[in-house]
Scaffold this active site. Structure first.
Site, PDB file in Angstrom:
ATOM      1  CD  GLN A 122      -2.977  -0.587  -0.267  1.00 56.43           C
ATOM      2  OE1 GLN A 122      -3.063   0.571  -0.677  1.00 56.43           O
ATOM      3  NE2 GLN A 122      -3.581  -1.596  -0.867  1.00 56.43           N
ATOM      4  CB  SER A 123       4.271   1.935  -1.220  1.00 57.76           C
ATOM      5  OG  SER A 123       5.034   3.064  -1.574  1.00 57.76           O
ATOM      6  CG  ASN A 124       0.440   6.741   0.420  1.00 59.55           C
ATOM      7  OD1 ASN A 124      -0.667   6.468  -0.036  1.00 59.55           O
ATOM      8  ND2 ASN A 124       0.688   6.758   1.722  1.00 59.55           N
TER       9      ASN A 124
ATOM     10  CB  CYS B  72       4.957   2.059  -4.932  1.00 65.72           C
ATOM     11  SG  CYS B  72       6.497   1.414  -4.214  1.00 65.72           S
TER      12      CYS B  72
END
Ligand SMILES: *Cc1c(COP(=O)(O)O)cnc(C)c1O
Length: 336
Positions: A79-81, A83
């Site tokens: 859930q990386s913002n 990325c």
């Protein structure tokens, strides 16, 4: 002395608004008064590309263009913002994007991962142990993979936090302080969530470089206070080595609060979810459970402990994260 910025590609809608949070300020005023609360809306840097990472990626994209790169490689949680923002920046600029993601994935993609897929990024998934222990090798592997196929890749570290990325928040500091000046004050305190340290490093260095008396405090969402003292210094040292030879990172007043991490990265307890609901309800502002909700919850606790009683104006930097809210839907049962 005006700062000499490296070249960037403009992608964010700047300046972002600076807004007072008067209903929250009133609700949380204490017997000894307390500061007026403000929010710098960096969740509004863009829509899909929203959040703090876009300010850093503007400079990283500038470097990619200068170095003739056609591929971006970066890493983060599922859930990386960061990325998700990189995936959309790559799509917009016509660059390939390879993501090295931490965790397993099955079923339908949600939140940030869904956006990664929509943007056409290639995603490779690794179990957390392998992701952390082999991170440098994984970057090498994917860089070689693309180079063997005739591409040139730029590797972006976690959160785009390095000597180049922190320009995003040196520039963000100049913008924030000029917003405050236009509103008639210089803030005594700036607060942000800190995860890979770059936002905090840029804000801390930015305030120092312009000679502001403002204190910047990062509220940690993972790791420890020591980790962030070191990481902020490391990013600033990296910046100094390329752009400001004589600068000594030891000159910086680095402030970290690591008391509100809770059970761990991306794991929050009910008071954080309740804070998210309260801020949405009182101010129409959406926070996220991984970064901004946790940091804002910590800010309110410290406010009630009298930590900011000598401040007149406190600015919270809303670093984004909206897409990470929905995968946490099951924690909001108390709303029913
Ligand atoms: C990445 C992120 C942060 C932390 O910023 P760093 O520069 O990595 O410390 C804070 N909030 C949100 C929403 C983020 O995505």
């Amino acid at each position: 002395m005006p700062l000499e910025y490296p070249s960037k590609i403009s992608l964010a809608r700047l300046p972002t608004p600076l807004q007072p949070l008067d209903r929250l300020t009133e609700k949380h005023s204490t017997p000894h008064g307390g500061p007026r609360l403000w929010v710098k809306r960096d969740d509004l840097t863009e829509s899909g590309m929203s959040g703090n990472k876009l300010r850093k990626l503007e400079f990283i994209a500038g470097a990619a263009r200068e170095r003739g790169c056609d591929t971006l490689i970066t890493c983060g949680g599922i859930q990386s913002n960061h990325c998700r923002t990189t995936a959309l920046v790559g799509a917009k600029l016509g660059l390939r994007v390879q993501l090295i993601l931490r965790g397993e994935h099955s079923g339908a993609a949600d939140g940030n991962l869904l956006v990664d897929q929509l943007a056409g990024a290639s995603c490779a998934f690794y179990p957390p142990r392998e992701y952390f222990s082999r991170q440098a090798e994984l970057f090498d592997y994917w860089r070689d993979f693309y180079e063997q196929r005739g591409h040139r890749a730029l590797c972006i570290p976690t959160g785009a936090s390095d000597g180049l990325g922190i320009w995003g928040y040196i520039s963000g500091t100049e913008e924030l302080l000029s917003d405050c000046k236009a509103a008639g004050f210089e803030p005594e305190q700036i607060i942000c969530a800190t995860g890979s340290g770059g936002t905090q490093a840029g804000l801390t260095l930015g305030c120092h470089l312009v000679g502001a008396e403002t204190r910047v405090t990062g509220f940690a969402v993972c790791d420890s206070a020591e980790y962030f003292y070191d990481k902020v210094r490391e990013d600033v040292a990296d910046w100094a080595s390329s752009y400001s030879g004589g600068f000594d990172p030891a000159a910086l007043d680095i402030s970290v609060n690591a008391d509100y991490i809770g059970p761990g990265y991306a794991i929050a307890e009910e008071p954080v979810y309740r804070t998210i609901a309260e801020v949405a309800n009182l101010e129409g502002v959406l926070l996220d459970p991984v970064y901004t909700g946790k940091a804002f919850h910590g800010l309110l606790q410290e406010l009630h402990r009298g930590q900011y009683r000598h401040c007149e104006n406190l600015v919270f930097v809303h670093t984004g994260g909206h897409f990470g809210l929905f995968p946490h839907r099951e924690h909001f049962g108390f709303l029913q």
